[in-house]
Enzyme design. Structure first.
Site, mmCIF file in Angstrom:
data_model
loop_
_atom_site.group_PDB
_atom_site.id
_atom_site.type_symbol
_atom_site.label_atom_id
_atom_site.label_comp_id
_atom_site.label_asym_id
_atom_site.label_seq_id
_atom_site.Cartn_x
_atom_site.Cartn_y
_atom_site.Cartn_z
ATOM 1 N N ASP A 81 38.197 9.476 69.226
ATOM 2 C CA ASP A 81 37.790 10.882 69.360
ATOM 3 C C ASP A 81 37.170 11.347 68.051
ATOM 4 O O ASP A 81 37.650 11.032 66.964
ATOM 5 C CB ASP A 81 39.009 11.751 69.715
ATOM 6 C CG ASP A 81 38.604 13.120 70.228
ATOM 7 O OD1 ASP A 81 38.785 13.373 71.423
ATOM 8 O OD2 ASP A 81 38.093 13.935 69.426
ATOM 9 N N ILE A 82 36.118 12.134 68.168
ATOM 10 C CA ILE A 82 35.393 12.594 66.973
ATOM 11 C C ILE A 82 36.215 13.610 66.171
ATOM 12 O O ILE A 82 35.971 13.791 64.972
ATOM 13 C CB ILE A 82 34.028 13.185 67.400
ATOM 14 C CG1 ILE A 82 33.037 13.161 66.247
ATOM 15 C CG2 ILE A 82 34.176 14.597 67.970
ATOM 16 C CD1 ILE A 82 31.599 13.433 66.686
ATOM 17 N N ASN A 135 42.644 16.119 80.928
ATOM 18 C CA ASN A 135 42.350 17.497 81.279
ATOM 19 C C ASN A 135 41.328 17.524 82.410
ATOM 20 O O ASN A 135 40.433 16.679 82.458
ATOM 21 C CB ASN A 135 41.794 18.242 80.056
ATOM 22 C CG ASN A 135 42.804 18.322 78.913
ATOM 23 O OD1 ASN A 135 43.976 18.559 79.151
ATOM 24 N ND2 ASN A 135 42.347 18.094 77.690
ATOM 25 N N VAL A 154 34.472 18.111 78.334
ATOM 26 C CA VAL A 154 33.427 17.139 78.686
ATOM 27 C C VAL A 154 33.641 16.700 80.136
ATOM 28 O O VAL A 154 34.689 16.133 80.472
ATOM 29 C CB VAL A 154 33.470 15.920 77.742
ATOM 30 C CG1 VAL A 154 32.361 14.936 78.111
ATOM 31 C CG2 VAL A 154 33.329 16.357 76.285
ATOM 32 N N HIS A 210 38.022 11.358 81.083
ATOM 33 C CA HIS A 210 38.515 10.680 79.881
ATOM 34 C C HIS A 210 40.014 10.895 79.798
ATOM 35 O O HIS A 210 40.499 12.000 79.997
ATOM 36 C CB HIS A 210 37.825 11.184 78.608
ATOM 37 C CG HIS A 210 37.750 12.663 78.485
ATOM 38 N ND1 HIS A 210 36.887 13.437 79.242
ATOM 39 C CD2 HIS A 210 38.439 13.533 77.698
ATOM 40 C CE1 HIS A 210 37.043 14.705 78.919
ATOM 41 N NE2 HIS A 210 37.994 14.797 77.988
ATOM 42 N N HIS A 228 42.875 10.882 77.116
ATOM 43 C CA HIS A 228 43.157 10.880 75.682
ATOM 44 C C HIS A 228 44.415 10.037 75.470
ATOM 45 O O HIS A 228 45.444 10.301 76.107
ATOM 46 C CB HIS A 228 43.492 12.283 75.178
ATOM 47 C CG HIS A 228 42.421 13.315 75.325
ATOM 48 N ND1 HIS A 228 41.724 13.820 74.250
ATOM 49 C CD2 HIS A 228 41.951 13.979 76.412
ATOM 50 C CE1 HIS A 228 40.874 14.754 74.663
ATOM 51 N NE2 HIS A 228 40.990 14.874 75.976
HETATM 52 P P1 5GP Z 1 38.498 17.562 76.703
HETATM 53 O O1 5GP Z 1 38.699 18.938 76.143
HETATM 54 O O2 5GP Z 1 37.290 17.507 77.606
HETATM 55 O O3 5GP Z 1 39.737 17.009 77.350
HETATM 56 O O4 5GP Z 1 38.241 16.604 75.484
HETATM 57 C C1 5GP Z 1 36.981 16.284 74.998
HETATM 58 C C2 5GP Z 1 37.178 15.471 73.737
HETATM 59 O O5 5GP Z 1 35.955 14.860 73.419
HETATM 60 C C3 5GP Z 1 37.596 16.308 72.522
HETATM 61 O O6 5GP Z 1 38.834 15.812 72.015
HETATM 62 C C4 5GP Z 1 36.455 16.120 71.537
HETATM 63 O O7 5GP Z 1 36.868 16.032 70.202
HETATM 64 C C5 5GP Z 1 35.808 14.823 72.021
HETATM 65 N N1 5GP Z 1 34.393 14.710 71.759
HETATM 66 C C6 5GP Z 1 33.431 15.644 72.012
HETATM 67 N N2 5GP Z 1 32.224 15.181 71.674
HETATM 68 C C7 5GP Z 1 32.409 13.928 71.191
HETATM 69 C C8 5GP Z 1 31.518 12.940 70.684
HETATM 70 O O8 5GP Z 1 30.301 13.112 70.598
HETATM 71 N N3 5GP Z 1 32.073 11.758 70.306
HETATM 72 C C9 5GP Z 1 33.412 11.525 70.373
HETATM 73 N N4 5GP Z 1 33.862 10.328 69.978
HETATM 74 N N5 5GP Z 1 34.289 12.436 70.859
HETATM 75 C C10 5GP Z 1 33.784 13.628 71.258
#
Ligand code: 5GP
Length: 126
Positions: free
Chosen positions: A35-36, A97, A106, A110, A112
Site C-alpha cells: 500500500d502506498i 471495504n 478504489v 482489494h 488489505h
Molecule cells: P480502500 O479505501 O479502497 O479500501 O483502500 C484503498 C487503498 O489503496 C488505500 O489504503 C490507499 O493507500 C491505497 N492506494 C491508493 N492509490 C494507490 C496507489 O497508487 N498505489 C498503491 N500501492 N496503493 C494505493
C-alpha cells in the site's frame, strides 16, 4: 442491478503497468503489492487481475479458478510476510471495504493485509 466496473480506476492502471507498484506476489489471477500509505509496518493489498469491483462481485461472478488462486494468494502473502498463524506468526487483519458505507476508495476488489503491530479493536464507533 448489475455490477459496473470502471477500467480507469487506479488498480486497473497498476494491472496494465501504467502506474508502478512494489509487487510482493504475482499469480495467474492475483497481484499483491505494498500500500502506498501503509497503516502498519506491513500493509499489502491483494487484488484479482479480473475486473471485479468488490468482494461480493468477485464471490458471485468470478470463476472457481480465479477464486482459488486469489484466496491462495492471500494465504501466500501472509506466509511471505511471516504473519500467518501456521508458522506461529503474530497474525494480521484482512480487510475488504466495499461501497460507500464500507468506505471503499478504489473500486477494484482489494483485500488489505495489515500486520506488524497490535491492531486494536476492529471498528471504532464515531
Ligand atoms: P480502500 O479505501 O479502497 O479500501 O483502500 C484503498 C487503498 O489503496 C488505500 O489504503 C490507499 O493507500 C491505497 N492506494 C491508493 N492509490 C494507490 C496507489 O497508487 N498505489 C498503491 N500501492 N496503493 C494505493
Amino acid at each position: 442491478m448489475a455490477y459496473t466496473y470502471d477500467p480507469e480506476n487506479i488498480f486497473a492502471k497498476i494491472l496494465r503497468g501504467e502506474i508502478p507498484n512494489t509487487t510482493v506476489l504475482e499469480t495467474d489471477h492475483a497481484l499483491a503489492f505494498r500500500d502506498i500509505a501503509p497503516q502498519a509496518p506491513e500493509h499489502v493489498l491483494v487484488i484479482p487481475k479480473g475486473p471485479y469491483v468488490s468482494i461480493d462481485h468477485f464471490a458471485v461472478e468470478a470463476s472457481a479458478d480465479e477464486i482459488v488462486d486469489y484466496m491462495r494468494a492471500v494465504g501466500q502473502v501472509c506466509q511471505q510476510l511471516g504473519v500467518d498463524l501456521g508458522s506461529g506468526g503474530a497474525g494480521f487483519r484482512a480487510i475488504a471495504n466495499a461501497g460507500s458505507n464500507g468506505v471503499q476508495d478504489v473500486p477494484h476488489l482489494h483485500v488489505h493485509i495489515v500486520a506488524g503491530r497490535p491492531l486494536g479493536p476492529m471498528l471504532v464507533r464515531d
